[in-house]
Design a protein around this motif. Structure first.
Motif, short mmCIF file in Angstrom:
data_model
loop_
_atom_site.label_atom_id
_atom_site.label_comp_id
_atom_site.label_asym_id
_atom_site.label_seq_id
_atom_site.Cartn_x
_atom_site.Cartn_y
_atom_site.Cartn_z
N GLN A 149 0.83 -1.20 0.00
CA GLN A 149 0.00 0.00 0.00
C GLN A 149 0.86 1.25 0.00
N PRO A 150 0.33 2.35 -0.51
CA PRO A 150 1.07 3.62 -0.44
C PRO A 150 1.51 3.93 0.98
N GLY A 151 2.75 4.39 1.09
CA GLY A 151 3.33 4.66 2.40
C GLY A 151 4.04 3.48 3.01
N GLY A 152 3.90 2.32 2.39
CA GLY A 152 4.51 1.11 2.92
C GLY A 152 5.98 0.98 2.58
N SER A 153 6.55 -0.14 3.01
CA SER A 153 7.97 -0.41 2.83
C SER A 153 8.19 -1.80 2.25
N LEU A 154 9.29 -1.93 1.55
CA LEU A 154 9.75 -3.22 1.05
C LEU A 154 11.27 -3.23 1.09
N ARG A 155 11.82 -4.44 1.18
CA ARG A 155 13.26 -4.61 1.08
C ARG A 155 13.55 -5.59 -0.05
N LEU A 156 14.24 -5.10 -1.07
CA LEU A 156 14.66 -5.95 -2.17
C LEU A 156 16.06 -6.49 -1.92
N SER A 157 16.30 -7.68 -2.42
CA SER A 157 17.63 -8.30 -2.34
C SER A 157 18.09 -8.69 -3.73
N CYS A 158 19.39 -8.66 -3.93
CA CYS A 158 20.01 -9.15 -5.17
C CYS A 158 21.17 -10.04 -4.78
N ALA A 159 21.03 -11.33 -5.03
CA ALA A 159 22.08 -12.29 -4.74
C ALA A 159 22.93 -12.51 -5.98
N ALA A 160 24.23 -12.34 -5.85
CA ALA A 160 25.14 -12.45 -6.99
C ALA A 160 25.99 -13.71 -6.87
N SER A 161 26.28 -14.29 -8.01
CA SER A 161 27.21 -15.42 -8.07
C SER A 161 27.98 -15.33 -9.37
N GLY A 162 29.15 -15.97 -9.39
CA GLY A 162 29.96 -15.98 -10.59
C GLY A 162 30.88 -14.79 -10.73
N ILE A 163 30.88 -13.89 -9.73
CA ILE A 163 31.77 -12.74 -9.72
C ILE A 163 32.41 -12.61 -8.34
N THR A 164 33.53 -11.91 -8.30
CA THR A 164 34.12 -11.54 -7.01
C THR A 164 33.37 -10.30 -6.55
N PHE A 165 32.30 -10.54 -5.83
CA PHE A 165 31.29 -9.52 -5.55
C PHE A 165 31.90 -8.25 -4.98
N SER A 166 32.84 -8.38 -4.09
CA SER A 166 33.39 -7.21 -3.39
C SER A 166 34.11 -6.25 -4.33
N MET A 167 34.45 -6.70 -5.52
CA MET A 167 35.18 -5.87 -6.46
C MET A 167 34.27 -5.07 -7.39
N TYR A 168 32.98 -5.37 -7.37
CA TYR A 168 32.06 -4.80 -8.34
C TYR A 168 31.18 -3.71 -7.75
N ALA A 169 31.02 -2.62 -8.49
CA ALA A 169 29.94 -1.69 -8.20
C ALA A 169 28.62 -2.37 -8.57
N MET A 170 27.58 -2.07 -7.82
CA MET A 170 26.28 -2.69 -8.01
C MET A 170 25.22 -1.61 -8.13
N TYR A 171 24.19 -1.91 -8.89
CA TYR A 171 23.16 -0.91 -9.19
C TYR A 171 21.77 -1.53 -9.12
N TRP A 172 20.81 -0.68 -8.74
CA TRP A 172 19.39 -0.98 -8.89
C TRP A 172 18.81 -0.08 -9.98
N TYR A 173 18.10 -0.69 -10.91
CA TYR A 173 17.34 0.02 -11.93
C TYR A 173 15.87 -0.37 -11.77
N ARG A 174 15.02 0.41 -12.40
CA ARG A 174 13.61 0.04 -12.46
C ARG A 174 13.03 0.45 -13.81
N GLN A 175 11.97 -0.25 -14.18
CA GLN A 175 11.28 0.06 -15.42
C GLN A 175 9.79 -0.08 -15.20
N ALA A 176 9.11 1.03 -15.37
CA ALA A 176 7.65 1.06 -15.26
C ALA A 176 7.05 0.86 -16.65
N PRO A 177 5.81 0.38 -16.73
CA PRO A 177 5.19 0.18 -18.04
C PRO A 177 5.18 1.47 -18.85
N GLY A 178 5.65 1.36 -20.10
CA GLY A 178 5.65 2.52 -20.98
C GLY A 178 6.78 3.49 -20.73
#
Length: 115
Positions: free
Chosen positions: A13-42
């Motif tokens: 609901q509006p005003g609410g909260s969520l926590r997203l997670s991104c689990a990575a494998s196949g890389i030396t994670f600590s060496m990489y910059a990481m990003y969140w993107y989003r795409q809304a319809p249209g």
């Protein structure tokens, strides 16, 4: 093989909260910059937040003060804490990382903000 797996998307609901997670494998994670993107319809995919391997952080203006990006290098996981959600935050949220010309994406997780 690099894999990025997002989780945590939901209907909230509006005003609410969520926590997203991104689990990575196949890389030396600590060496990489990481990003969140989003795409809304249209709409084009847009950068939401990024965190460098040194912990430097930046946010899109639209989420600054409401969203918090973080990473746990021991768990090879990045997070996005989203507070004060509004309908304009409705989108598929994607995890991303890149190295030189290589660009990696997760499959996305749906966040829907609606009453």
């Amino acid at each position: 093989q690099v894999q990025l797996v997002e989780s945590g998307g939901d209907l909230v609901q509006p005003g609410g909260s969520l926590r997203l997670s991104c689990a990575a494998s196949g890389i030396t994670f600590s060496m990489y910059a990481m990003y969140w993107y989003r795409q809304a319809p249209g709409h084009q995919r847009e950068l939401v937040a990024g965190i460098t391997n040194d912990g430097d952080i930046n946010y899109a203006y639209s989420v600054k003060g409401r969203f918090t990006i973080s990473r746990d290098n021991a768990k090879n996981t990045m997070y996005l804490q989203m507070n004060g959600l509004n309908p304009e935050d409705t989108a598929v949220y994607y995890c991303n990382t890149r190295w030189s010309t290589l660009n990696y994406w997760g499959q996305g997780t749906q966040v829907t903000v609606s009453s």
